[in-house]
Design a protein around this motif. Structure first.
Motif, PDB file in Angstrom:
ATOM      1  N   GLN A   1      10.291  -5.435  -4.903  1.00  9.64           N
ATOM      2  CA  GLN A   1      10.022  -5.907  -6.263  1.00  9.64           C
ATOM      3  C   GLN A   1       9.478  -7.334  -6.243  1.00  9.64           C
ATOM      4  OE1 GLN A   1      13.464  -5.464  -8.785  1.00  9.64           O
ATOM      5  NE2 GLN A   1      13.254  -3.244  -8.928  1.00  9.64           N
ATOM      6  N   GLN A   2      10.010  -8.153  -5.334  1.00 12.13           N
ATOM      7  CA  GLN A   2       9.520  -9.526  -5.247  1.00 12.13           C
ATOM      8  C   GLN A   2       8.066  -9.564  -4.779  1.00 12.13           C
ATOM      9  OE1 GLN A   2      11.297 -11.654  -6.570  1.00 12.13           O
ATOM     10  NE2 GLN A   2      10.662 -13.688  -5.932  1.00 12.13           N
ATOM     11  N   ARG A   3       7.685  -8.615  -3.950  1.00  5.95           N
ATOM     12  CA  ARG A   3       6.280  -8.543  -3.532  1.00  5.95           C
ATOM     13  C   ARG A   3       5.373  -8.183  -4.713  1.00  5.95           C
ATOM     14  NH1 ARG A   3       5.112  -6.787   2.607  1.00  5.95           N
ATOM     15  NH2 ARG A   3       7.138  -7.280   3.546  1.00  5.95           N
ATOM     16  N   VAL A   4       5.868  -7.318  -5.592  1.00  6.24           N
ATOM     17  CA  VAL A   4       5.089  -6.978  -6.794  1.00  6.24           C
ATOM     18  C   VAL A   4       4.907  -8.214  -7.666  1.00  6.24           C
ATOM     19  CG1 VAL A   4       5.001  -5.576  -8.876  1.00  6.24           C
ATOM     20  CG2 VAL A   4       5.846  -4.569  -6.745  1.00  6.24           C
TER      21      VAL A   4
ATOM     22  N   SER B   1       0.810  -1.228   0.000  1.00  2.53           N
ATOM     23  CA  SER B   1       0.000   0.000   0.000  1.00  2.53           C
ATOM     24  C   SER B   1       0.836   1.267   0.000  1.00  2.53           C
ATOM     25  CB  SER B   1      -0.949  -0.008   1.207  1.00  2.53           C
ATOM     26  OG  SER B   1      -1.849  -1.081   1.111  1.00  2.53           O
ATOM     27  N   GLU B   2       1.894   1.311   0.789  1.00  4.34           N
ATOM     28  CA  GLU B   2       2.713   2.514   0.895  1.00  4.34           C
ATOM     29  C   GLU B   2       3.676   2.666  -0.277  1.00  4.34           C
ATOM     30  OE1 GLU B   2       4.659   2.687   4.644  1.00  4.34           O
ATOM     31  OE2 GLU B   2       2.796   2.646   5.807  1.00  4.34           O
ATOM     32  N   HIS B   3       3.729   1.662  -1.158  1.00  4.52           N
ATOM     33  CA  HIS B   3       4.660   1.701  -2.287  1.00  4.52           C
ATOM     34  C   HIS B   3       3.944   1.705  -3.632  1.00  4.52           C
ATOM     35  CE1 HIS B   3       7.031   0.135   1.079  1.00  4.52           C
ATOM     36  NE2 HIS B   3       8.114   0.536   0.434  1.00  4.52           N
ATOM     37  N   ARG B   4       2.623   1.762  -3.631  1.00  7.57           N
ATOM     38  CA  ARG B   4       1.885   1.569  -4.875  1.00  7.57           C
ATOM     39  C   ARG B   4       2.101   2.697  -5.877  1.00  7.57           C
ATOM     40  NH1 ARG B   4      -4.218   0.804  -3.962  1.00  7.57           N
ATOM     41  NH2 ARG B   4      -4.180   0.878  -6.247  1.00  7.57           N
ATOM     42  N   THR B   5       2.472   3.887  -5.421  1.00  2.00           N
ATOM     43  CA  THR B   5       2.701   4.995  -6.349  1.00  2.00           C
ATOM     44  C   THR B   5       4.176   5.156  -6.719  1.00  2.00           C
ATOM     45  OG1 THR B   5       2.870   6.583  -4.528  1.00  2.00           O
ATOM     46  CG2 THR B   5       0.683   6.248  -5.495  1.00  2.00           C
ATOM     47  N   MET B   6       5.020   4.276  -6.207  1.00  2.00           N
ATOM     48  CA  MET B   6       6.446   4.327  -6.558  1.00  2.00           C
ATOM     49  C   MET B   6       6.699   3.600  -7.874  1.00  2.00           C
ATOM     50  SD  MET B   6       8.340   3.657  -2.884  1.00  2.00           S
ATOM     51  CE  MET B   6       9.955   3.713  -3.690  1.00  2.00           C
ATOM     52  N   ARG B   7       7.752   4.012  -8.558  1.00  2.34           N
ATOM     53  CA  ARG B   7       8.144   3.292  -9.757  1.00  2.34           C
ATOM     54  C   ARG B   7       8.710   1.928  -9.366  1.00  2.34           C
ATOM     55  NH1 ARG B   7       8.181   6.368 -14.345  1.00  2.34           N
ATOM     56  NH2 ARG B   7       8.176   8.634 -14.064  1.00  2.34           N
ATOM     57  N   TYR B   8       8.351   0.921 -10.137  1.00  6.34           N
ATOM     58  CA  TYR B   8       8.832  -0.430  -9.843  1.00  6.34           C
ATOM     59  C   TYR B   8      10.361  -0.469  -9.824  1.00  6.34           C
ATOM     60  CZ  TYR B   8       9.827  -5.395 -10.514  1.00  6.34           C
ATOM     61  OH  TYR B   8      10.326  -6.666 -10.394  1.00  6.34           O
ATOM     62  N   SER B   9      10.990   0.228 -10.761  1.00  5.96           N
ATOM     63  CA  SER B   9      12.454   0.203 -10.880  1.00  5.96           C
ATOM     64  C   SER B   9      13.143   0.836  -9.680  1.00  5.96           C
ATOM     65  CB  SER B   9      12.895   0.906 -12.161  1.00  5.96           C
ATOM     66  OG  SER B   9      12.433   2.250 -12.179  1.00  5.96           O
ATOM     67  N   ALA B  10      12.427   1.655  -8.896  1.00  5.17           N
ATOM     68  CA  ALA B  10      13.021   2.321  -7.743  1.00  5.17           C
ATOM     69  C   ALA B  10      12.913   1.487  -6.464  1.00  5.17           C
ATOM     70  CB  ALA B  10      12.349   3.682  -7.514  1.00  5.17           C
ATOM     71  N   LEU B  11      12.205   0.373  -6.522  1.00  8.20           N
ATOM     72  CA  LEU B  11      12.006  -0.461  -5.341  1.00  8.20           C
ATOM     73  C   LEU B  11      13.227  -1.333  -5.067  1.00  8.20           C
ATOM     74  CD1 LEU B  11       8.371  -1.750  -5.979  1.00  8.20           C
ATOM     75  CD2 LEU B  11       9.057   0.133  -4.489  1.00  8.20           C
ATOM     76  N   SER B  12      13.401  -1.707  -3.802  1.00  9.05           N
ATOM     77  CA  SER B  12      14.441  -2.667  -3.452  1.00  9.05           C
ATOM     78  C   SER B  12      14.042  -4.051  -3.951  1.00  9.05           C
ATOM     79  CB  SER B  12      14.620  -2.710  -1.929  1.00  9.05           C
ATOM     80  OG  SER B  12      13.457  -3.253  -1.309  1.00  9.05           O
ATOM     81  N   GLY B  13      14.979  -4.985  -3.907  1.00  7.89           N
ATOM     82  CA  GLY B  13      14.698  -6.342  -4.370  1.00  7.89           C
ATOM     83  C   GLY B  13      13.549  -6.996  -3.634  1.00  7.89           C
ATOM     84  N   GLY B  14      13.467  -6.756  -2.324  1.00  9.51           N
ATOM     85  CA  GLY B  14      12.398  -7.350  -1.536  1.00  9.51           C
ATOM     86  C   GLY B  14      11.025  -6.842  -1.937  1.00  9.51           C
TER      87      GLY B  14
END
Length: 218
Positions: A117-120, A102-115
């Motif tokens: 990204q795995q949740r996505v 929920s707190e990451h839904r507006t972030m770019r996928y490429s900007a996420l950490s590996g953990g």
């Protein structure tokens, strides 16, 4: 039975129900082959696969390269999975909540950490109508903290549908599994009850790795 070159995998029976089934085995034992067979990707040489239903499979090497925001990416993937347009926003919001994004839904996928990204990647497995989710080594590239957090998510999600997860991590297998299925020398053995394994492990005075090796050797 499944044959790939000189390797063969034998599984006499597979019964799936809601819960977290953890598949363990040494390298080359057949964990990935089992999951691909259950997913319908790997053809069986003899026998048949039944009872798994519509399965979502996430391979160990799964990667996405996207500059989309998380919610936009999941909406796009929902479209590819055939989710009706009237249901997409609600379906995306549901899987975002279920996977703690929920707190990451507006972030770019490429900007996420590996953990994250795995949740996505896990969330996109939940977009369709999969009756079973198959994950091949989903935490192999994650650090200790991200690994534990993802397994906590898997334990919660598996209350409502079957999850089958392969792993090399003895500690998480013993802590979270409802059932542990050992594969040894290409043979899928009968499942062990997770609660009973935890009780036996607590009394064993062995390390998680030594105890799981003992289970594989039984």
């Amino acid at each position: 039975m499944v044959r790939r070159g000189s390797f063969s995998l034998r599984c006499r029976h597979w019964d799936e129900s809601p819960g977290l089934t953890v598949v363990v085995g040494l390298n080359g034992a057949g964990k990935t082959t089992l999951l691909k067979t259950l997913a319908g990707i790997q053809r069986v040489t003899s026998g048949r696969v039944s009872g798994v239903g519509n399965a979502a499979f996430l391979p160990q090497s799964a990667q996405l390269s996207s500059r989309f925001r998380v919610d936009d990416l999941l909406t796009y993937l929902a479209t590819l999975r055939g989710v009706p347009s009237a249901e997409r926003d609600a379906r995306v919001s549901a899987v975002v909540d279920q996977t703690g994004l929920s707190e990451h839904r507006t972030m770019r996928y490429s900007a996420l950490s590996g953990g994250w990204q795995q949740r996505v990647l896990l969330a996109q497995c939940l977009l369709g109508d999969a009756g079973c989710v198959l994950l091949d080594e989903p935490t192999s590239s994650l650090d200790i903290a991200a690994t534990r957090e993802l397994w906590l998510v898997l334990a919660e999600l598996s209350r409502s549908r079957p999850f089958v997860v392969s792993t090399h991590s003895a500690s998480v297998a013993l802590e979270f599994a409802d059932r542990v299925v050992p594969i040894r020398d290409g043979v899928v053995h009968e499942p062990h009850d997770g609660a009973q394994l935890r009780a036996d492990y607590a009394a064993s005075e062995l390390s998680p790795e030594a105890y799981l090796l003992d289970v594989l050797g039984r």
